[in-house]
Design an enzyme around this catalytic site. Structure first.
Site, PDB file in Angstrom:
ATOM      1  N   CYS A  89      68.034 -64.487 -58.775  1.00  0.00           N
ATOM      2  CA  CYS A  89      68.331 -64.787 -60.183  1.00  0.00           C
ATOM      3  C   CYS A  89      69.853 -64.793 -60.407  1.00  0.00           C
ATOM      4  CB  CYS A  89      67.606 -63.786 -61.085  1.00  0.00           C
ATOM      5  SG  CYS A  89      67.440 -64.336 -62.804  1.00  0.00           S
ATOM      6  N   HIS A 197      61.817 -63.554 -58.908  1.00  0.00           N
ATOM      7  CA  HIS A 197      62.093 -62.163 -58.549  1.00  0.00           C
ATOM      8  C   HIS A 197      61.065 -61.625 -57.564  1.00  0.00           C
ATOM      9  CE1 HIS A 197      65.267 -61.032 -61.520  1.00  0.00           C
ATOM     10  NE2 HIS A 197      64.774 -62.067 -62.178  1.00  0.00           N
ATOM     11  N   GLU A 199      61.219 -58.905 -55.857  1.00  0.00           N
ATOM     12  CA  GLU A 199      61.110 -57.444 -55.959  1.00  0.00           C
ATOM     13  C   GLU A 199      60.108 -57.015 -57.027  1.00  0.00           C
ATOM     14  OE1 GLU A 199      64.165 -58.374 -59.128  1.00  0.00           O
ATOM     15  OE2 GLU A 199      63.474 -59.233 -57.231  1.00  0.00           O
TER      16      GLU A 199
END
Length: 221
Positions: A89, A197, A199
């Protein structure tokens, strides 16, 4: 890989650094170390993640100020050595602003912040990203951005396609990105930038584990 350490860069305004560290340590048992943006010593880390957030408040442009930090200046030799760098990002935005990846991330086509889960096609596994012995061709990851629309000129797009540098494409383009691009690599294949994302998709309790495909790739040599 007991001694392998991933450096997680922290800028003023970063807000996903702890998420990245949790995903790597808690889900993959990969050691992490926070790197303050003013540091230029990268000698004790084996890979680096530039996490999401709003570095320097996204003033001027997303990533435009972060590119001048001492750590980003030191990143050039790190990349040339072949070590792996992942920009997520805002990290992707910093990599384009710094010239490590081509193109730019600009305002979403609808001019709104988009927060959603999106389906992505794995287009290329150049450099070993997303290639963990699984034949999965489509993954689902969260996105959360206001300036995530990838843009490049026609010559750059041709180069990306011809050299298989496009890693991920949106199945249903949410932000107007050129050629549905969600993530790209450099020519060497050791730098990956993506808007989704990973994660945030590393445990079934938070919605899925497709993010592991990306994060596992950090430990490849």
């Amino acid at each position: 890989m007991d001694n392998f350490t991933v450096g997680v860069v922290v800028f003023p305004g970063s807000n996903c650094d702890r998420d990245v560290s949790w995903a790597l340590e808690g889900c993959l048992d990969i050691r992490t170390k926070y790197l303050w943006h003013e540091s230029s010593d990268l000698s004790d880390v084996d890979a680096i993640v530039l996490p999401g957030g709003f570095s320097y408040g996204d003033y001027l442009r997303c990533g435009a100020i972060a590119r001048f930090s001492p750590l980003i200046n030191a990143l050039d030799e790190f990349v040339k050595s072949g070590k792996r760098v992942l920009g997520i990002c805002n990290g992707f935005q910093i990599l384009t602003e710094s010239g490590f990846l081509p193109g730019a991330l600009v305002a979403n086509k609808n001019l709104n912040f988009i927060c959603d889960d999106v389906e992505l096609d794995i287009v290329s596994t150049k450099g070993g990203w997303f290639n963990n012995g699984d034949e999965k061709q489509t993954i689902k990851l969260p996105i959360a951005h206001g300036e995530g629309r990838y843009h490049c000129d026609s010559d750059t797009l041709k180069k990306l396609v011809d050299n298989e540098l496009i890693a991920l494409r949106y199945k249903n383009n949410p932000n107007g990105s050129s050629f549905d691009i969600a993530g790209i690599t450099n020519e060497k294949g050791n730098v990956l930038g993506l808007m989704p994302h990973p994660e945030r998709a590393c445990d079934e309790t938070i919605g899925g584990t497709d993010g592991l495909f990306t994060l596992k790739s950090l430990i490849l040599k």
